[in-house]
Design a protein around this motif. Structure first.
Motif, PDB file in Angstrom:
ATOM      1  N   ASP A 165      -6.639   2.853  -4.955  1.00  0.00           N
ATOM      2  CA  ASP A 165      -7.097   3.535  -3.751  1.00  0.00           C
ATOM      3  C   ASP A 165      -6.485   2.932  -2.499  1.00  0.00           C
ATOM      4  OD1 ASP A 165      -8.584   5.313  -5.203  1.00  0.00           O
ATOM      5  OD2 ASP A 165     -10.515   4.330  -4.845  1.00  0.00           O
ATOM      6  N   ALA A 166      -6.050   1.676  -2.583  1.00  0.00           N
ATOM      7  CA  ALA A 166      -5.369   1.032  -1.460  1.00  0.00           C
ATOM      8  C   ALA A 166      -3.864   1.325  -1.474  1.00  0.00           C
ATOM      9  CB  ALA A 166      -5.603  -0.476  -1.503  1.00  0.00           C
ATOM     10  N   PHE A 208      -7.476   6.657  -9.262  1.00  0.00           N
ATOM     11  CA  PHE A 208      -8.895   6.499  -9.567  1.00  0.00           C
ATOM     12  C   PHE A 208      -9.741   7.400  -8.683  1.00  0.00           C
ATOM     13  CE2 PHE A 208      -7.633   2.785 -11.911  1.00  0.00           C
ATOM     14  CZ  PHE A 208      -8.559   2.759 -12.930  1.00  0.00           C
ATOM     15  N   SER A 209      -9.321   7.570  -7.429  1.00  0.00           N
ATOM     16  CA  SER A 209     -10.070   8.480  -6.564  1.00  0.00           C
ATOM     17  C   SER A 209      -9.993   9.898  -7.107  1.00  0.00           C
ATOM     18  CB  SER A 209      -9.510   8.433  -5.132  1.00  0.00           C
ATOM     19  OG  SER A 209      -8.175   8.897  -5.085  1.00  0.00           O
ATOM     20  N   ARG A 210      -8.870  10.252  -7.723  1.00  0.00           N
ATOM     21  CA  ARG A 210      -8.770  11.581  -8.317  1.00  0.00           C
ATOM     22  C   ARG A 210      -9.673  11.693  -9.535  1.00  0.00           C
ATOM     23  NH1 ARG A 210      -3.308  10.582  -7.223  1.00  0.00           N
ATOM     24  NH2 ARG A 210      -2.833  10.106  -9.389  1.00  0.00           N
ATOM     25  N   MET A 211      -9.750  10.581 -10.277  1.00  0.00           N
ATOM     26  CA  MET A 211     -10.581  10.613 -11.480  1.00  0.00           C
ATOM     27  C   MET A 211     -12.050  10.788 -11.162  1.00  0.00           C
ATOM     28  SD  MET A 211      -9.013  10.437 -14.375  1.00  0.00           S
ATOM     29  CE  MET A 211     -10.361   9.878 -15.398  1.00  0.00           C
ATOM     30  N   GLY A 242       0.814  -1.213   0.000  1.00  0.00           N
ATOM     31  CA  GLY A 242       0.000   0.000   0.000  1.00  0.00           C
ATOM     32  C   GLY A 242       0.840   1.252   0.000  1.00  0.00           C
ATOM     33  N   SER A 243       1.981   1.240  -0.707  1.00  0.00           N
ATOM     34  CA  SER A 243       2.945   2.333  -0.608  1.00  0.00           C
ATOM     35  C   SER A 243       2.439   3.642  -1.155  1.00  0.00           C
ATOM     36  CB  SER A 243       4.248   1.942  -1.338  1.00  0.00           C
ATOM     37  OG  SER A 243       3.990   1.644  -2.699  1.00  0.00           O
ATOM     38  N   GLY A 244       1.371   3.594  -1.938  1.00  0.00           N
ATOM     39  CA  GLY A 244       0.871   4.836  -2.494  1.00  0.00           C
ATOM     40  C   GLY A 244      -0.005   5.626  -1.538  1.00  0.00           C
ATOM     41  N   GLY A 245      -0.468   4.973  -0.472  1.00  0.00           N
ATOM     42  CA  GLY A 245      -1.300   5.687   0.479  1.00  0.00           C
ATOM     43  C   GLY A 245      -2.761   5.561   0.166  1.00  0.00           C
ATOM     44  N   LYS A 246      -3.532   4.986   1.075  1.00  0.00           N
ATOM     45  CA  LYS A 246      -4.948   4.756   0.835  1.00  0.00           C
ATOM     46  C   LYS A 246      -5.671   6.081   0.656  1.00  0.00           C
ATOM     47  CE  LYS A 246      -8.983   2.323   2.627  1.00  0.00           C
ATOM     48  NZ  LYS A 246      -9.237   1.615   1.397  1.00  0.00           N
TER      49      LYS A 246
END
Length: 353
Positions: free
Chosen positions: A172-173, A74-77, A65-69
């Motif tokens: 998102d995860a 996709f959440s930005r989209m 999950g290194s990108g941060g939940k």
């Protein structure tokens, strides 16, 4: 010593979720590759650039999950701003023709980052969802640092929506994503279905990746290799005895095998051929049912992953799919399968034991 004969039709592998997921790793062909073993063509600077960009991307993968939940693309989209600066995207996409080393580079990325991590073809992920269900697949892969998708291709609307949803959940995860294909993300699905009806999903996919174009000779323009001449069925046993002396070999009637594929989930094909050293098919014939033909494509991919030589009688592999299939919406899959089966048949006819 005579070959040790088995039959694929007698095998019905039953696997747990953990066993299925454990198979999501590079095949033996790419089991020990690295960025150092990739040899960029000096005449194609994009190849060396791709190595540098992938090494940078590998450095951004620090843990599950290194990108941060909540911060995935996709959440930005769907909920916030519509884009991100170059270098901040969760996904990287390798575009280029056949034979330029995309799978080598994708496997090198997989080897370079910490786990848990997954590496599989596009169809293996869709099959995984079919075997585990969508929620369980998301739950499992959301714990991974990196998900690598080789041979990314959208063949029907269902797969478009499925992979769009899966990527959204994983992004998102905070899971990093990497993919290879011969089609730019914005062109996925062209010529296969009414792409305009699914433009939202396709655009979501297209906007997720930093695209790396890898130039080089494109083997797509060479056509299919000539398949070796088929062996007469009455001569196949002598050929098999000579070629597979002392080896563990699966010998099947082709018609029975094709029917057997319909009752074994494609996610289990990797285990269907486990511990084998050769394949023998008697009386190969043209497959005229598309559902069975597509399952044969998956089996061909798994056989190619294992580099299992094939000895076969009957129809040559360049005629194993109907002309309509070879010209239809799944033609890329069928051409790949014919090419790979032909290569394995040539290996089966070689003098090397």
């Amino acid at each position: 010593m005579s070959p040790q004969f088995q039959r694929l039709v007698d095998r019905r592998p039953a696997l747990s979720a953990d066993e299925l997921l454990d198979g999501f790793r590079p095949s033996e062909r790419f089991g020990e590759v690295s960025f150092d073993t990739y040899r960029p063509d000096p005449a194609q600077p994009s190849q060396a650039q791709a190595v540098a960009e992938l090494q940078r991307f590998a450095g951004s993968v620090s843990g599950p999950g290194s990108g941060g939940k909540g911060g995935g693309f996709f959440s930005r989209m769907f909920g916030g701003s519509s884009g991100a600066a170059k270098g901040s995207k969760q996904g990287i996409y390798l575009d280029g023709g056949f034979g330029v080393g995309k799978t080598h580079l994708l496997a090198s990325l997989w080897h370079a980052v910490p786990g848990p991590k997954a590496f599989g073809t596009f169809v293996e992920y869709t099959n995984l969802v079919g075997a585990l269900t969508f929620p369980k697949t998301v739950q499992a892969l959301s714990q991974y640092t990196l998900v690598c998708i080789d041979e990314f291709e959208l063949d029907d609307p269902g797969d478009t929506v499925l992979m769009s949803r899966l990527m959204r959940e994983l992004s998102d995860a905070g899971v990093k994503l990497a993919a290879t294909s011969n089609t730019l993300p914005g062109s996925l699905g062209e010529g296969r279905f009414a792409a305009a009806d699914f433009q939202r999903e396709i655009q979501v996919l297209a906007d997720q990746f930093e695209v790396l174009r890898i130039d080089g000779e494109d083997f797509r323009h060479r056509g299919l290799p000539e398949a070796p001449a088929s062996i007469a069925d009455e001569a196949i046993e002598a050929t098999v005895e000579q070629r597979f002396d002392g080896k563990v070999v699966a010998m099947d009637e082709f018609s029975e095998l094709v029917e057997h594929l319909s009752v074994v989930h494609p996610s289990r094909y990797r285990h269907l051929i486990k511990d084998l050293e050769g394949i023998v098919w008697r009386n190969v014939h043209t497959v005229d049912q598309q559902a069975l033909a597509l399952r044969l494509v998956v089996l061909a991919d798994r056989l190619y992953d294992r580099d299992l030589p094939i000895v076969a009688s009957g129809t040559s592999f360049d005629e194993v799919f109907t002309p309509e299939m070879m010209a239809g919406g799944y033609q890329k899959k069928y051409y790949r399968a014919v090419s790979r089966l032909t290569a394995l048949a040539r290996e089966g006819m070689s003098d090397r034991a």
